[in-house]
Design an enzyme around this catalytic site. Structure first.
Site, mmCIF file in Angstrom:
data_model
loop_
_atom_site.group_PDB
_atom_site.id
_atom_site.type_symbol
_atom_site.label_atom_id
_atom_site.label_comp_id
_atom_site.label_asym_id
_atom_site.label_seq_id
_atom_site.Cartn_x
_atom_site.Cartn_y
_atom_site.Cartn_z
ATOM 1 N N LYS A 115 45.135 36.610 36.430
ATOM 2 C CA LYS A 115 46.244 37.608 36.646
ATOM 3 C C LYS A 115 47.556 37.011 36.282
ATOM 4 O O LYS A 115 48.353 37.530 36.141
ATOM 5 C CB LYS A 115 46.437 38.250 38.054
ATOM 6 C CG LYS A 115 45.168 39.240 38.300
ATOM 7 C CD LYS A 115 45.443 40.297 38.923
ATOM 8 C CE LYS A 115 44.498 41.195 39.143
ATOM 9 N NZ LYS A 115 44.531 42.347 40.047
ATOM 10 N N LYS A 197 35.583 42.077 31.261
ATOM 11 C CA LYS A 197 35.134 42.834 32.467
ATOM 12 C C LYS A 197 35.729 44.134 32.364
ATOM 13 O O LYS A 197 36.854 44.060 31.953
ATOM 14 C CB LYS A 197 35.599 42.258 34.054
ATOM 15 C CG LYS A 197 35.223 42.846 35.082
ATOM 16 C CD LYS A 197 35.784 42.204 36.406
ATOM 17 C CE LYS A 197 37.239 42.826 36.533
ATOM 18 N NZ LYS A 197 38.121 42.590 37.715
ATOM 19 N N LYS A 200 40.658 48.282 35.641
ATOM 20 C CA LYS A 200 41.638 49.437 35.441
ATOM 21 C C LYS A 200 43.060 48.991 35.052
ATOM 22 O O LYS A 200 43.552 49.725 34.445
ATOM 23 C CB LYS A 200 41.831 49.760 37.030
ATOM 24 C CG LYS A 200 42.143 48.840 37.824
ATOM 25 C CD LYS A 200 42.107 49.496 39.305
ATOM 26 C CE LYS A 200 41.973 48.479 40.444
ATOM 27 N NZ LYS A 200 41.314 48.691 41.615
HETATM 28 P P1 TYM Z 1 39.570 45.659 43.045
HETATM 29 O O1 TYM Z 1 40.329 46.563 43.440
HETATM 30 O O2 TYM Z 1 39.806 45.082 41.697
HETATM 31 O O3 TYM Z 1 38.106 46.356 42.624
HETATM 32 C C1 TYM Z 1 37.550 47.227 43.632
HETATM 33 C C2 TYM Z 1 35.770 46.766 43.785
HETATM 34 O O4 TYM Z 1 35.223 47.180 42.484
HETATM 35 C C3 TYM Z 1 34.385 46.145 42.018
HETATM 36 N N1 TYM Z 1 34.713 45.869 40.849
HETATM 37 C C4 TYM Z 1 33.780 45.830 39.761
HETATM 38 N N2 TYM Z 1 32.380 45.643 39.963
HETATM 39 C C5 TYM Z 1 31.601 45.662 38.748
HETATM 40 N N3 TYM Z 1 32.097 45.558 37.520
HETATM 41 C C6 TYM Z 1 33.385 45.792 37.314
HETATM 42 N N4 TYM Z 1 33.825 45.898 36.152
HETATM 43 C C7 TYM Z 1 34.294 45.955 38.542
HETATM 44 N N5 TYM Z 1 35.488 46.162 38.513
HETATM 45 C C8 TYM Z 1 35.809 46.176 39.802
HETATM 46 C C9 TYM Z 1 35.322 44.796 42.578
HETATM 47 O O5 TYM Z 1 34.311 43.639 42.692
HETATM 48 C C10 TYM Z 1 35.493 45.320 44.104
HETATM 49 O O6 TYM Z 1 34.217 45.123 44.935
HETATM 50 N N6 TYM Z 1 40.788 41.987 46.081
HETATM 51 C C11 TYM Z 1 39.661 43.283 45.982
HETATM 52 C C12 TYM Z 1 40.018 44.284 47.039
HETATM 53 C C13 TYM Z 1 40.139 43.861 48.268
HETATM 54 C C14 TYM Z 1 38.732 43.655 49.148
HETATM 55 C C15 TYM Z 1 39.321 43.318 50.414
HETATM 56 C C16 TYM Z 1 37.430 43.813 48.895
HETATM 57 C C17 TYM Z 1 40.982 43.628 49.277
HETATM 58 N N7 TYM Z 1 40.623 43.252 50.467
HETATM 59 C C18 TYM Z 1 38.220 42.925 51.556
HETATM 60 C C19 TYM Z 1 36.515 43.357 49.877
HETATM 61 C C20 TYM Z 1 37.153 42.967 51.031
HETATM 62 C C21 TYM Z 1 40.056 43.783 44.729
HETATM 63 O O7 TYM Z 1 40.908 43.750 43.939
HETATM 64 O O8 TYM Z 1 39.090 44.725 44.248
#
Ligand code: TYM
Length: 331
Positions: A115, A197, A200
């Site tokens: 990032k 990957k 969004k």
């Molecule tokens: P974020 O918002 O980027 O993504 C949300 C969730 O979706 C999963 N994910 C994917 N899984 C498979 N293939 C993909 N291409 C893909 N893109 C996204 C991510 O692994 C995630 O589970 N830091 C986290 C959000 C967060 C969080 C937490 C999660 C903040 N606090 C506490 C768990 C517990 C994040 O940025 O996810």
């Protein structure tokens, strides 16, 4: 500690639309796990502001994301569903945990490295300390399990390290969480570029939960594959086809063998639209339900307000324990 059901915490940033990746990697499993665990599902708006957001969009997306969680099958009666910034204990615990986290540990986080390249003109302290806030999210609720995609595994491991360190100094305070990474769909790749990957923040090659059927079909028909013809799972040599097969199996519940057999002898011209159709049918009822729920603002407000109250009750228990242990004067 009192007898209780095992607990889950997970969240998604409202920094863009929910994607096929976030559905396959996270939400799909939340829907399954909600029956066995006490769950908290969060809309992590404080994480989203680690990169610049348009305020009106962020506000709208946060509520829309809640509607979409519910439309995916998450029950707001059963689970605690809330918006992170409504529970100030997250930020408070994050400050404390930041004092038990090493600069070196945060420097090694692959998401930070990626990032900070993506946002080279705005590498904020928030972007750097983001994993500490995530640790606070999880540890605040004494979560046993954290269902996430593969990209978040490193952050959950850091959370454990911080918890072990804190427990070591002050005696048992935090439950040590485990990541729950699905066998299928833990890392959905971009349809444009199967070496990166699906994300969004890179709209090309990304399928959104709320995309119209014709948009989904168009994106699948254009998906990058290879110059062969066989529909076979081969991660190393056929990453595009392997990704499409994974999506197909996750969307239909078929096994990889069944999917390969179904398309044996048929070209990509048949296979790609079939994957598109499977995703269209998977998302159609969700999109329609989310549109319906979005119209009921009062209902959604009720859900996130109740969620925040229930979350605060649990969060306060942990936070006051932590404050006492580290030597803060009781309020
Ligand atoms: P974020 O918002 O980027 O993504 C949300 C969730 O979706 C999963 N994910 C994917 N899984 C498979 N293939 C993909 N291409 C893909 N893109 C996204 C991510 O692994 C995630 O589970 N830091 C986290 C959000 C967060 C969080 C937490 C999660 C903040 N606090 C506490 C768990 C517990 C994040 O940025 O996810």
């Amino acid at each position: 500690m009192e007898e209780r059901k095992k607990r889950i915490f997970s969240g998604i940033q409202p920094s863009g639309e929910l994607t096929l990746g976030s559905y396959m990697g996270a939400i799909r499993n939340w829907v399954q796990l909600q029956h066995e665990y006490d769950c908290l599902f969060c809309i992590v708006d404080e994480h989203a502001i680690t990169v610049r957001q348009e305020p009106a969009q962020l506000r709208k997306r946060s509520v829309a994301q809640l509607a979409q969680y519910i439309a995916c099958g998450l029950d707001p009666e059963k689970n605690i569903m809330f918006i992170q910034s409504h529970v100030p204990q997250h930020a408070e615990l994050a400050w404390i945990l930041g004092c038990y986290t090493q600069f070196g540990e945060l420097s090694r986080m692959t998401q930070f490295k990626a990032k900070s390249q993506q946002h080279a003109d705005n590498i904020t302290a928030g972007l750097f300390t983001y994993p500490v806030l995530m640790a606070a999210d999880i540890l605040l609720y004494q979560a046993d399990l954290v269902p996430v995609g593969a990209d978040q595994k490193q952050h959950v491991e850091l959370t454990r390290d911080i918890a072990v360190r804190f427990n070591g100094v002050y005696s048992d305070t935090f439950v040590l969480p485990e990541p729950f990474i699905p066998k299928l769909g833990a890392r959905i790749m971009s349809l444009d570029d199967p070496s990166s990957k699906m994300s969004k923040s890179v709209p090309d090659g990304c399928i959104n939960l709320m995309d119209q059927p014709e948009v989904i079909m168009k994106k699948f028909k254009r998906a990058v594959t290879d110059c062969e013809t066989a529909v076979k799972f081969d991660q190393a040599n056929k990453p595009g086809i392997s990704n499409l097969l994974t999506i197909y199996c996750a969307a239909t519940g078929k096994t990889m063998d069944e999917a390969e057999a179904e398309f044996a002898g048929q070209g990509y011209g048949v296979f790609k639209p079939a994957v598109g159709e499977a995703v269209v049918e998977l998302f159609r009822p969700i999109r329609e339900e989310a549109d319906r729920i979005m119209k009921d603002k009062a209902y959604l407000e009720g859900v996130y307000k109740t969620g925040a109250q229930r979350a605060q009750y649990l969060a306060n228990k942990t936070l006051s324990k932590v404050q006492r242990k580290i030597g803060f004067v009781a309020r």
